[in-house]
Design a protein around this motif. Structure first.
Motif, PDB file in Angstrom:
ATOM      1  N   VAL A   1      -7.551   9.427  -0.397  1.00  0.00           N
ATOM      2  CA  VAL A   1      -6.648   8.291  -0.547  1.00  0.00           C
ATOM      3  C   VAL A   1      -7.209   7.395  -1.641  1.00  0.00           C
TER       4      VAL A   1
ATOM      5  N   THR B   1       0.717   4.432  -9.441  1.00  0.00           N
ATOM      6  CA  THR B   1       0.096   4.587  -8.123  1.00  0.00           C
ATOM      7  C   THR B   1      -0.176   3.250  -7.437  1.00  0.00           C
ATOM      8  N   GLN B   2      -0.469   3.367  -6.150  1.00  0.00           N
ATOM      9  CA  GLN B   2      -0.877   2.228  -5.321  1.00  0.00           C
ATOM     10  C   GLN B   2      -2.133   2.609  -4.550  1.00  0.00           C
TER      11      GLN B   2
ATOM     12  N   ASP C   1      -2.240   5.692  -1.785  1.00  0.00           N
ATOM     13  CA  ASP C   1      -1.515   6.922  -2.111  1.00  0.00           C
ATOM     14  C   ASP C   1      -2.398   8.137  -1.833  1.00  0.00           C
TER      15      ASP C   1
ATOM     16  N   LYS D   1       6.790   6.127  -1.762  1.00  0.00           N
ATOM     17  CA  LYS D   1       5.922   7.277  -1.570  1.00  0.00           C
ATOM     18  C   LYS D   1       5.520   7.876  -2.915  1.00  0.00           C
ATOM     19  N   VAL D   2       4.214   7.888  -3.174  1.00  0.00           N
ATOM     20  CA  VAL D   2       3.660   8.498  -4.382  1.00  0.00           C
ATOM     21  C   VAL D   2       2.504   9.389  -3.954  1.00  0.00           C
ATOM     22  N   SER D   3       2.426  10.581  -4.510  1.00  0.00           N
ATOM     23  CA  SER D   3       1.313  11.476  -4.188  1.00  0.00           C
ATOM     24  C   SER D   3       0.915  12.272  -5.423  1.00  0.00           C
TER      25      SER D   3
ATOM     26  N   LYS E   1       6.921  11.348  -6.905  1.00  0.00           N
ATOM     27  CA  LYS E   1       7.406  10.055  -6.412  1.00  0.00           C
ATOM     28  C   LYS E   1       8.628  10.326  -5.556  1.00  0.00           C
TER      29      LYS E   1
ATOM     30  N   TYR F   1       0.826  -1.201   0.000  1.00  0.00           N
ATOM     31  CA  TYR F   1       0.000   0.000   0.000  1.00  0.00           C
ATOM     32  C   TYR F   1       0.863   1.255   0.000  1.00  0.00           C
ATOM     33  N   GLY F   2       0.208   2.392  -0.311  1.00  0.00           N
ATOM     34  CA  GLY F   2       0.872   3.675  -0.273  1.00  0.00           C
ATOM     35  C   GLY F   2       1.070   4.186   1.138  1.00  0.00           C
TER      36      GLY F   2
END
Length: 426
Positions: free
Chosen positions: A279, A349-350, A353, A238-240, A254, A147-148
Motif C-alpha cells: 500500500v 495516486t493516493q 492505493d 479506486k486506483v491500483s 483507475k 485515502y485509497g
C-alpha cells in the motif's frame, strides 16, 4: 312494555356490567401481582470498592442479570462528572477520555427491569500516578484526509505489544464506517503493528472514523499507552498499480480500467524488489535516500517518491535508469520510472492505493509496510487477538479431494523486516 318488564331488563344490564367490571379488575390484579413477583435485577460492578493505583484507562465493569443498565454516573473527588458511554455489548462503561492520575473516582450504576424495579450499586477507586515508562504509538490515519480503497487503519507501537496484552489493547481500538463495512484487526507477529480492514476494499466515498483510546492502557512490562488519538477520513476513487517483473511493465488502473502502461526497472539480483501486495504509505515531491552504513552505501536526492515498505522500497523518478526501464533491473530494490511517468503517478495516486508486484526473487515480509492485503481473509483474521464476529468469520472450506494439489504460492512470512536506515531507497 310493562314497568315490571323494564325493571327486569335494567337489573340484567346492571348485573352484566358488574360482572364485566369484576373480570377487568381481576385481570389487572393478576398483572400487578405478576409484576410484584418479579425480583429486581442483579447487578455487579467493578472496580472493587476502594481499589487503588488503577490505570487511567479504567472502565466501569458491568454484569447484569434480569434487567439492563439505565444510568451510570462517574464523578471525581470534586464532584465533577466524567463523560462516557456504554460499550455496545454492555460489558462496561467507557469514559470518553483517559482519567486523571492520582484521582479518586466514584461510580454509581442503576439497572432496571421490565417491571420497573431498580437496583443501584456504588463503588470508588483511585488511579495511579504517571507511569515511568510509556509505549509510543502512532495512528497512521490522519484527520480530514482522502485515502485509497486499500488503506488499512494502522497503529504502530514502539516497542511492540506482548501477546498477552494485545486483546486488552485491541478492545481500546474503535472503527466506524459510513456506509457500514465491518472489518477486523490483525497483529503482526512482533506486535509492532495492528491493521484494520474489511474483507474487501473500501467502497469509494466511505467515511471512516477511528478512535485509538490508548492513554494509560497497560501494555506489559514495557509500560503504558501514551495517548488517545482520533481521526475521520474519506475514501477516494479506486486506483491500483500492478507491476510485473517478467515484462518490466507497470499497469495503472483507475476504477478497474487500464489508463497507462509504464516501463520499470526493479531491484537487481543483489537487492531485489519484494513481490506482494503493498500500500502506498507516503508521497514526497522530493526526498533523500541515505543508506550510509549498509553494504552498498549512497546518498541521493530523488523526485516524486512514493514509499511502499519500511525497508525502503519506493516508486520514484529515476532519469539515470531510463535506458534500462522496460528491459533490465538495476535498482537497489525500488521501482524506477521515468521523470514524466513519476510525475503522472504523483498526480494519479493516493496514500492507501494498492500496489501489487509479481515475479521477483523475494516475497514481501509481514509487517514490512502496511501488509494487511498481503494475505487472504482466512489468514488475516487469524491475527486478531479477540474473537472475530460470526458474520466476518471465513466460510469453512470443503475437504480437499484425495490427491488434490496443495494451494500454490508461499505463505507470508511472520518475521519482522530487518532493521533499515531511516529513509533508504534506490
Amino acid at each position: 312494555m310493562t314497568k315490571r318488564r323494564r325493571a327486569t331488563i335494567l337489573v340484567a344490564m346492571v348485573a352484566t356490567a358488574s360482572l364485566a367490571l369484576v373480570g377487568c379488575t381481576s385481570e389487572q390484579d393478576k398483572k400487578e401481582a405478576a409484576k410484584a413477583a418479579v425480583p429486581p435485577p442483579q447487578l455487579a460492578i467493578s472496580p472493587a470498592a476502594n481499589a487503588k493505583d488503577l490505570p487511567i484507562s479504567t472502565e466501569v465493569g458491568l454484569t447484569v442479570t434480569g434487567g439492563k443498565v439505565t444510568a451510570v454516573t462517574l464523578t471525581d473527588d470534586k464532584g465533577g462528572k466524567v463523560a462516557g458511554s456504554l460499550r455496545t455489548d454492555g460489558s462496561s462503561w467507557l469514559p470518553d477520555k483517559a482519567l486523571k492520575n492520582k484521582q479518586r473516582y466514584t461510580a454509581q450504576v442503576t439497572a432496571t427491569n421490565d417491571a420497573g424495579k431498580e437496583v443501584t450499586r456504588t463503588t470508588n477507586f483511585t488511579t495511579m500516578g504517571k507511569p515511568d515508562r510509556e509505549i509510543f504509538s502512532t495512528l497512521y490515519f490522519q484527520d480530514k484526509r482522502t485515502y485509497g480503497v486499500a488503506m488499512p487503519v494502522t497503529v504502530d507501537f514502539d516497542p511492540g505489544v506482548p501477546k498477552e496484552q494485545r486483546a486488552d489493547v485491541q478492545k481500546r481500538l474503535f472503527v466506524t464506517t459510513t456506509p457500514a463495512q465491518p472489518g477486523a484487526w490483525h497483529w503482526t507477529e512482533d506486535g509492532q503493528q495492528v491493521f484494520y480492514r474489511a474483507p474487501d476494499f473500501w467502497k469509494a466515498g466511505t467515511t471512516i472514523s477511528v478512535k485509538a483510546m490508548l492513554d494509560g492502557v497497560p501494555m506489559g512490562k514495557e509500560g503504558f499507552g501514551d495517548a488517545d488519538r482520533t481521526a475521520t477520513a474519506r475514501i477516494g476513487s479506486k486506483v491500483s498499480l500492478d507491476i510485473d517483473n517478467d515484462t518490466k511493465q507497470m499497469s495503472v488502473f483507475k476504477d478497474d480500467k487500464l489508463v497507462r502502461k509504464i516501463p520499470v526497472s526493479l531491484g537487481k539480483s543483489s537487492t531485489p524488489t519484494s513481490s506482494g501486495k503493498m500500500v502506498i504509505m507516503e508521497k514526497h515531491e522530493q526526498t533523500v535516500f541515505d543508506t550510509t552504513g549498509s553494504a552498498d552505501p549512497y546518498v541521493v536526492t530523488v523526485q516524486d517518491a512514493q514509499r511502499l515498505t519500511w525497508g525502503g522500497e519506493f516508486i520514484h523518478s529515476a532519469p539515470w535508469s531510463e535506458g534500462d526501464q522496460g528491459s533490465t533491473n538495476v535498482s537497489h530494490g525500488c521501482t524506477n520510472v521515468s521523470a514524466a511517468n513519476a510525475a503522472f503517478l504523483m498526480r494519479t495516486t493516493q496514500v492507501g492505493d494498492l500496489v501489487t508486484v509479481r515475479g521477483t526473487e523475494v516475497q514481501l515480509e509481514d509487517g514490512n509496510g502496511w501488509t494487511a492485503w498481503n494475505m487472504d481473509w482466512d489468514e488475516y483474521v487469524k491475527g486478531s487477538a479477540l474473537p472475530v464476529p460470526q458474520d466476518l468469520k471465513p466460510a469453512a472450506a470443503p475437504p480437499a479431494a484425495a490427491g488434490a494439489p496443495a494451494p500454490s504460492g508461499p505463505p507470508a512470512s511472520n518475521q519482522p523486516p530487518a532493521p533499515a536506515p531511516s529513509n533508504p531507497g534506490g
